[in-house]
Design a protein around this motif. Structure first.
Motif, PDB file in Angstrom:
ATOM      1  N   ARG A 131       1.333  -0.880   0.221  1.00 19.13           N
ATOM      2  CA  ARG A 131       0.075   0.027  -0.194  1.00 19.13           C
ATOM      3  C   ARG A 131       0.576   1.584   0.058  1.00 19.13           C
ATOM      4  O   ARG A 131       0.556   2.206   0.369  1.00 19.13           O
ATOM      5  CB  ARG A 131      -0.806  -0.066   0.855  1.00 19.13           C
ATOM      6  CG  ARG A 131      -2.020  -1.109   1.713  1.00 19.13           C
ATOM      7  CD  ARG A 131      -3.118  -1.318   2.585  1.00 19.13           C
ATOM      8  NE  ARG A 131      -3.619  -2.447   2.872  1.00 19.13           N
ATOM      9  CZ  ARG A 131      -3.913  -3.456   2.826  1.00 19.13           C
ATOM     10  NH1 ARG A 131      -2.297  -3.478   3.207  1.00 19.13           N
ATOM     11  NH2 ARG A 131      -4.012  -4.292   2.957  1.00 19.13           N
ATOM     12  N   GLN A 133       2.170   3.700  -2.100  1.00 16.69           N
ATOM     13  CA  GLN A 133       2.332   5.382  -2.616  1.00 16.69           C
ATOM     14  C   GLN A 133       0.207   5.733  -1.987  1.00 16.69           C
ATOM     15  O   GLN A 133       0.987   6.771  -1.432  1.00 16.69           O
ATOM     16  CB  GLN A 133       1.446   4.775  -4.252  1.00 16.69           C
ATOM     17  CG  GLN A 133       2.159   4.161  -5.242  1.00 16.69           C
ATOM     18  CD  GLN A 133       3.653   5.045  -4.738  1.00 16.69           C
ATOM     19  OE1 GLN A 133       3.673   6.936  -4.924  1.00 16.69           O
ATOM     20  NE2 GLN A 133       4.744   4.870  -5.326  1.00 16.69           N
ATOM     21  N   GLN A 134      -0.343   4.828  -1.612  1.00 17.07           N
ATOM     22  CA  GLN A 134      -1.400   5.434  -0.604  1.00 17.07           C
ATOM     23  C   GLN A 134      -1.155   5.728   0.399  1.00 17.07           C
ATOM     24  O   GLN A 134      -1.324   6.260   1.616  1.00 17.07           O
ATOM     25  CB  GLN A 134      -2.792   4.751  -0.882  1.00 17.07           C
ATOM     26  CG  GLN A 134      -3.043   4.297  -1.258  1.00 17.07           C
ATOM     27  CD  GLN A 134      -2.706   2.197  -2.553  1.00 17.07           C
ATOM     28  OE1 GLN A 134      -1.699   2.533  -2.120  1.00 17.07           O
ATOM     29  NE2 GLN A 134      -3.343   2.260  -2.477  1.00 17.07           N
ATOM     30  N   GLN A 137       1.405   9.201   0.411  1.00 16.01           N
ATOM     31  CA  GLN A 137       0.222  10.225   0.793  1.00 16.01           C
ATOM     32  C   GLN A 137      -1.041  10.550   2.052  1.00 16.01           C
ATOM     33  O   GLN A 137      -0.483  11.886   2.621  1.00 16.01           O
ATOM     34  CB  GLN A 137      -1.314   9.864  -0.618  1.00 16.01           C
ATOM     35  CG  GLN A 137      -0.471   9.826  -1.860  1.00 16.01           C
ATOM     36  CD  GLN A 137      -1.135   9.458  -2.694  1.00 16.01           C
ATOM     37  OE1 GLN A 137      -2.352   9.357  -2.863  1.00 16.01           O
ATOM     38  NE2 GLN A 137      -1.462   9.316  -4.064  1.00 16.01           N
ATOM     39  N   ARG A 138      -0.637   9.904   3.169  1.00  9.88           N
ATOM     40  CA  ARG A 138      -1.974   9.705   3.704  1.00  9.88           C
ATOM     41  C   ARG A 138      -0.638  10.354   4.607  1.00  9.88           C
ATOM     42  O   ARG A 138      -0.580  11.319   5.646  1.00  9.88           O
ATOM     43  CB  ARG A 138      -1.782   8.467   4.200  1.00  9.88           C
ATOM     44  CG  ARG A 138      -2.303   8.622   5.858  1.00  9.88           C
ATOM     45  CD  ARG A 138      -4.351   8.971   6.359  1.00  9.88           C
ATOM     46  NE  ARG A 138      -4.350   9.268   7.414  1.00  9.88           N
ATOM     47  CZ  ARG A 138      -4.827   8.189   7.817  1.00  9.88           C
ATOM     48  NH1 ARG A 138      -5.258   7.388   7.226  1.00  9.88           N
ATOM     49  NH2 ARG A 138      -5.302   8.292   9.544  1.00  9.88           N
ATOM     50  N   SER A 222      -1.660   1.585   7.304  1.00  7.49           N
ATOM     51  CA  SER A 222      -1.331   1.045   6.505  1.00  7.49           C
ATOM     52  C   SER A 222      -2.799  -0.405   6.481  1.00  7.49           C
ATOM     53  O   SER A 222      -3.155   0.437   4.925  1.00  7.49           O
ATOM     54  CB  SER A 222      -0.067  -0.171   6.483  1.00  7.49           C
ATOM     55  OG  SER A 222      -0.186  -1.115   5.288  1.00  7.49           O
ATOM     56  N   LEU A 225      -5.833   0.989   4.767  1.00  5.42           N
ATOM     57  CA  LEU A 225      -5.848   1.938   2.843  1.00  5.42           C
ATOM     58  C   LEU A 225      -6.341   0.296   2.382  1.00  5.42           C
ATOM     59  O   LEU A 225      -6.042  -0.336   2.356  1.00  5.42           O
ATOM     60  CB  LEU A 225      -4.536   2.164   2.502  1.00  5.42           C
ATOM     61  CG  LEU A 225      -4.371   3.792   3.579  1.00  5.42           C
ATOM     62  CD1 LEU A 225      -2.575   3.503   3.363  1.00  5.42           C
ATOM     63  CD2 LEU A 225      -4.689   4.375   3.031  1.00  5.42           C
TER      64      LEU A 225
END
Length: 227
Positions: A131, A133-134, A137-138, A222, A225
């Motif tokens: 996870r 990339q997400q 970003q978070r 993580s 997501l």
């Protein structure tokens, strides 16, 4: 004398890198040769952490508290008894910059800071690849890596001895002992520098040693997501 305290619970994978980085920081030219004492608090270790620590010029304490707050407090007490005027705190899965101590002391001397709360960078995001990339970003949306931030990390914290004692020291907490100390320092009127100048990089590991700490926060983000 400057003191550096490091709590350790089964940290054989990262301890050598941590100690080598702190020893480099201890020889920074702008410290003008001031002695630096490093106290490693081995708390209920069952791996090779003790053997690794013994290979370096550090003071080793052994306890069976299984409590990071108690380990930090024990190391701090040892350093204060030896005459430390400044306590710098980091973690065994963290690597500090060569000017880490110098930056903390600079904020103390030039800006009158009793406490320096620094930020952290992440050394390796590999445990969160599914996870990534997400999560990045978070993380970047929630984390301020700049002066004026509001983060508190035991991996990047400094405090003058007088303010530490006035605030009552690290409490014996299984996590968030760093937050509790800083809140007590605030209540005691300590002047705090919320600075991104002292640099460290720390682990993003999933198997955190202190439950509820930075690693657990990243893991919780993580897991929440979508894949």
């Amino acid at each position: 004398m400057i003191g550096v305290l490091i709590p350790v619970h089964d940290e054989e994978d990262g301890l050598a890198s941590c100690l080598e980085s702190v020893l480099r920081a201890a020889t920074h030219g702008d410290l003008a040769g001031e002695p630096v004492m490093i106290a490693v608090a081995l708390d209920a270790c069952t791996d090779r952490s003790a053997q690794i620590a013994a290979a370096y010029p550090v003071t080793v304490l052994r306890l069976e508290a299984r409590n990071v707050g108690a380990a930090r407090a024990a190391a701090a007490a040892c350093l204060l008894a030896a005459g430390a005027r400044w306590l710098a705190c980091t973690d065994a899965d963290t690597v500090v910059a060569e000017d880490w101590l110098q930056r903390q002391l600079q904020l103390h001397h030039e800006e009158g800071a009793d406490v320096v709360c620094g930020t952290v960078g992440v050394s390796d995001w590999t445990p969160h690849l599914a996870r990534l990339q997400q999560l990045l970003q978070r993380f970047h949306a929630a984390y301020t890596d700049a002066d004026g931030h509001a983060h508190i990390h035991g991996a990047n914290l400094g405090v003058c001895a007088r303010a530490y004692l006035r605030a009552g020291g690290f409490p014996s907490l299984g996590c968030s002992e760093d937050v509790a100390l800083v809140r007590a320092l605030e209540a005691a009127g300590a002047r705090i520098a919320w600075s991104a100048a002292p640099r460290v990089v720390t682990s993003a590991r999933i198997a955190s040693k202190a439950r509820g700490g930075f690693g657990d926060t990243l893991s919780a983000w993580s897991q929440a997501l979508p894949l």
